[in-house]
Design a protein around this motif. Structure first.
Motif, PDB file in Angstrom:
ATOM      1  N   LEU A 127       0.844  -1.186   0.000  1.00 19.02           N
ATOM      2  CA  LEU A 127       0.000   0.000   0.000  1.00 19.02           C
ATOM      3  C   LEU A 127       0.885   1.244   0.000  1.00 19.02           C
ATOM      4  N   PRO A 128       0.344   2.400  -0.429  1.00 23.37           N
ATOM      5  CA  PRO A 128       1.177   3.611  -0.517  1.00 23.37           C
ATOM      6  C   PRO A 128       1.814   4.026   0.807  1.00 23.37           C
ATOM      7  N   ASP A 129       1.188   3.680   1.939  1.00 23.04           N
ATOM      8  CA  ASP A 129       1.746   4.067   3.237  1.00 23.04           C
ATOM      9  C   ASP A 129       2.728   3.038   3.794  1.00 23.04           C
ATOM     10  N   GLY A 130       3.088   2.023   2.990  1.00 26.87           N
ATOM     11  CA  GLY A 130       4.075   1.041   3.411  1.00 26.87           C
ATOM     12  C   GLY A 130       3.497  -0.222   4.002  1.00 26.87           C
ATOM     13  N   ARG A 131       2.194  -0.245   4.314  1.00 27.80           N
ATOM     14  CA  ARG A 131       1.585  -1.486   4.774  1.00 27.80           C
ATOM     15  C   ARG A 131       1.486  -2.490   3.625  1.00 27.80           C
TER      16      ARG A 131
ATOM     17  N   VAL B  21      -0.780  -6.143   6.788  1.00 31.52           N
ATOM     18  CA  VAL B  21       0.370  -6.198   7.683  1.00 31.52           C
ATOM     19  C   VAL B  21       0.916  -4.783   7.832  1.00 31.52           C
ATOM     20  N   SER B  22       1.170  -4.366   9.062  1.00 32.14           N
ATOM     21  CA  SER B  22       1.697  -3.024   9.286  1.00 32.14           C
ATOM     22  C   SER B  22       3.064  -2.863   8.639  1.00 32.14           C
ATOM     23  N   ALA B  23       3.465  -1.622   8.392  1.00 34.60           N
ATOM     24  CA  ALA B  23       4.708  -1.351   7.686  1.00 34.60           C
ATOM     25  C   ALA B  23       5.928  -1.859   8.435  1.00 34.60           C
ATOM     26  N   ASP B  24       5.811  -1.991   9.769  1.00 38.10           N
ATOM     27  CA  ASP B  24       6.942  -2.512  10.552  1.00 38.10           C
ATOM     28  C   ASP B  24       6.843  -4.010  10.796  1.00 38.10           C
ATOM     29  N   GLY B  25       5.775  -4.660  10.283  1.00 34.93           N
ATOM     30  CA  GLY B  25       5.620  -6.098  10.424  1.00 34.93           C
ATOM     31  C   GLY B  25       5.128  -6.551  11.783  1.00 34.93           C
ATOM     32  N   ARG B  26       4.759  -5.620  12.650  1.00 35.66           N
ATOM     33  CA  ARG B  26       4.395  -5.997  14.017  1.00 35.66           C
ATOM     34  C   ARG B  26       2.915  -6.322  14.187  1.00 35.66           C
ATOM     35  N   ARG B  27       2.082  -5.941  13.245  1.00 38.45           N
ATOM     36  CA  ARG B  27       0.653  -6.190  13.398  1.00 38.45           C
ATOM     37  C   ARG B  27       0.091  -6.810  12.134  1.00 38.45           C
ATOM     38  N   VAL B  28      -0.704  -7.846  12.299  1.00 37.93           N
ATOM     39  CA  VAL B  28      -1.453  -8.461  11.209  1.00 37.93           C
ATOM     40  C   VAL B  28      -2.928  -8.293  11.537  1.00 37.93           C
ATOM     41  N   SER B  29      -3.674  -7.698  10.614  1.00 39.07           N
ATOM     42  CA  SER B  29      -5.080  -7.412  10.862  1.00 39.07           C
ATOM     43  C   SER B  29      -5.911  -8.687  10.879  1.00 39.07           C
TER      44      SER B  29
ATOM     45  N   PHE C 135      -4.588   4.093  -7.384  1.00 43.61           N
ATOM     46  CA  PHE C 135      -5.105   3.715  -6.073  1.00 43.61           C
ATOM     47  C   PHE C 135      -5.344   4.922  -5.169  1.00 43.61           C
ATOM     48  N   ASP C 136      -4.517   5.959  -5.271  1.00 43.43           N
ATOM     49  CA  ASP C 136      -4.667   7.126  -4.404  1.00 43.43           C
ATOM     50  C   ASP C 136      -6.027   7.796  -4.575  1.00 43.43           C
ATOM     51  N   THR C 137      -6.566   7.756  -5.774  1.00 42.63           N
ATOM     52  CA  THR C 137      -7.869   8.384  -6.024  1.00 42.63           C
ATOM     53  C   THR C 137      -8.987   7.370  -6.203  1.00 42.63           C
TER      54      THR C 137
ATOM     55  N   ARG D  22       8.749  -9.999  -4.104  1.00 39.12           N
ATOM     56  CA  ARG D  22       8.433  -8.623  -4.485  1.00 39.12           C
ATOM     57  C   ARG D  22       9.536  -7.694  -4.001  1.00 39.12           C
ATOM     58  N   GLN D  23       9.790  -6.649  -4.781  1.00 36.32           N
ATOM     59  CA  GLN D  23      10.666  -5.580  -4.322  1.00 36.32           C
ATOM     60  C   GLN D  23       9.826  -4.596  -3.525  1.00 36.32           C
ATOM     61  N   GLY D  24      10.270  -4.274  -2.314  1.00 37.27           N
ATOM     62  CA  GLY D  24       9.534  -3.347  -1.480  1.00 37.27           C
ATOM     63  C   GLY D  24       9.883  -1.900  -1.786  1.00 37.27           C
ATOM     64  N   PRO D  25       9.068  -0.964  -1.315  1.00 40.43           N
ATOM     65  CA  PRO D  25       9.353   0.459  -1.531  1.00 40.43           C
ATOM     66  C   PRO D  25      10.637   0.912  -0.852  1.00 40.43           C
ATOM     67  N   ASP D  26      11.142   0.126   0.121  1.00 39.27           N
ATOM     68  CA  ASP D  26      12.392   0.447   0.796  1.00 39.27           C
ATOM     69  C   ASP D  26      13.613  -0.121   0.081  1.00 39.27           C
TER      70      ASP D  26
END
Length: 374
Positions: free
Chosen positions: A49-53, A66-74, A100-102, A351-355
């Motif tokens: 997702l655009p915010d890193g999740r 999954v949160s961007a830091d990997g600590r939470r799975v919904s 996706f942004d719009t 996959r290549q991540g945004p980081d």
């Protein structure tokens, strides 16, 4: 005059020798993958997702964030269509709308049941919070058939915002050459499921068909320079292929393969149709023989974190339980190596991540997301 210290002289010679070796050969040590998330139920596809999740599909039918830091799975998101979790079927790939942004559409491929038969389908829904809303089916593979194998099902958006969907032959073979069937094809759709006006117009073909003669393409990615669709597909007993799926291309299955019918002895004599595809069919860029790696997941590396990997192609392997790195010169594979064999885990997606890191999905009842970074 003072004589140079022998150990210092050896270091200087080593440094000089290293400087004379091309940078492409002086690659840094391959880093070990770190566990980013664990405890997933047979994860199959992921999208950032655009915010890193991360959106992650699980074969059982659950789509999670999954949160961007990997600590939470919904918890599993609402709005996901019912899936046929049987054999190789289930909830498969996930992709985000190019805008996706719009227009926050999320696209899912999955195995859809109809009585005793099933087929690959694609649906989309708008991501609102942690739910999909307005979920609608935009494509259904025709015909649905008996069996639970070879759904294919990677989703890739082209630069013109059309959607490629890879479709397996459902272990039926011959329909991959039948233009009245979606089995063993790549199809190209508009985002609402309608047919692009510039699709190849093959005589007697379903209008969605982009290319044909595929067995089970489970990895696909756009080339970062040309924008063409590259894919990897499972061969039978050996003969896994790397291909470019171009408009109207026929990749030969089940009439040609470097692989052999199941149960036959290894060797060149058993190769289906003699093995060589050209000139009647599209010759693959590379094959894996005599042993299949069962490729699944495909990614071009373009980031700065690993400059020595830039332009390389990465392929996940199920049977081979490894990550393959392919070095390219245009459309020619010049070298390849299998990484992380000691993991002992099937790599379902890469996959290549945004980081700039590489993210791998491992295909297990307690599957993981692995992160490769330095």
């Amino acid at each position: 005059m003072e004589r140079p210290d022998p150990s210092r002289r050896a270091l200087l010679l080593a440094a000089l020798a290293a400087a004379l070796v091309p940078a492409s050969v002086r690659a840094a040590a391959v880093p070990e993958p770190a566990t980013f998330v664990q405890g997933l139920d047979r994860p199959w596809g992921l999208a950032f997702l655009p915010d890193g999740r991360l959106l992650v599909t699980q074969k059982s039918g659950a789509l999670v964030i999954v949160s961007a830091d990997g600590r939470r799975v919904s918890a599993p998101l609402a709005g996901v269509p019912a899936v046929a979790d049987s054999g190789q079927g289930g909830l498969l790939d996930v992709a985000l709308d190019p805008d996706f942004d719009t227009t926050p559409w999320v696209y899912l491929s999955y195995a859809e049941r109809d009585g005793l038969t099933s087929g690959t389908a694609v649906a989309r829904g708008r991501l609102v919070g942690e739910a999909l809303q307005g979920t609608t089916v935009i494509f259904r593979q025709q015909p649905k058939v008996f069996g639970s194998g070879h759904f294919g099902a990677r989703l890739v958006f082209a630069r013109d915002k059309t959607l490629f969907v890879t479709l397996g032959d459902r272990q039926k073979g011959e329909p991959a050459q039948d233009l009245a069937s979606h089995l063993g094809k790549v199809v190209r759709l508009n985002r609402d499921g309608s047919v692009p006006a510039d699709n190849p117009k093959l005589p007697g073909a379903r209008p969605e068909i982009w290319s044909l003669g595929h067995r089970n393409p489970q990895g696909a990615a756009l080339h970062p320079r040309t924008g063409e669709l590259w894919l990897v597909e499972h061969g039978p007993q050996g003969g896994d292929e790397l291909n470019i799926a171009r408009a109207g291309g026929n990749h030969g299955w089940p009439l040609r393969s470097q692989g052999c019918p199941y149960g036959s002895l290894a060797g060149t004599a058993c190769r289906i149709g003699g093995g060589v595809h050209a000139p009647a069919f599209v010759e693959p860029l590379a094959t894996w023989v005599p042993t299949s790696i069962a490729p699944s997941g495909l990614a071009f590396y373009t980031a700065a974190m690993f400059p020595e990997w830039r332009g390389n192609l990465f392929v996940g392997a199920l049977a081979g339980a490894a990550l393959w790195r392919l070095t390219l010169d245009g459309e020619r594979v010049t070298a390849r190596e299998a990484l992380y064999r000691t993991l002992g885990e099937r790599i379902r997606d890469v996959r290549q991540g945004p980081d700039g890191a590489l993210y791998l999905l491992t295909d297990n009842p307690k599957g993981r997301i692995l992160r490769i970074a330095r």
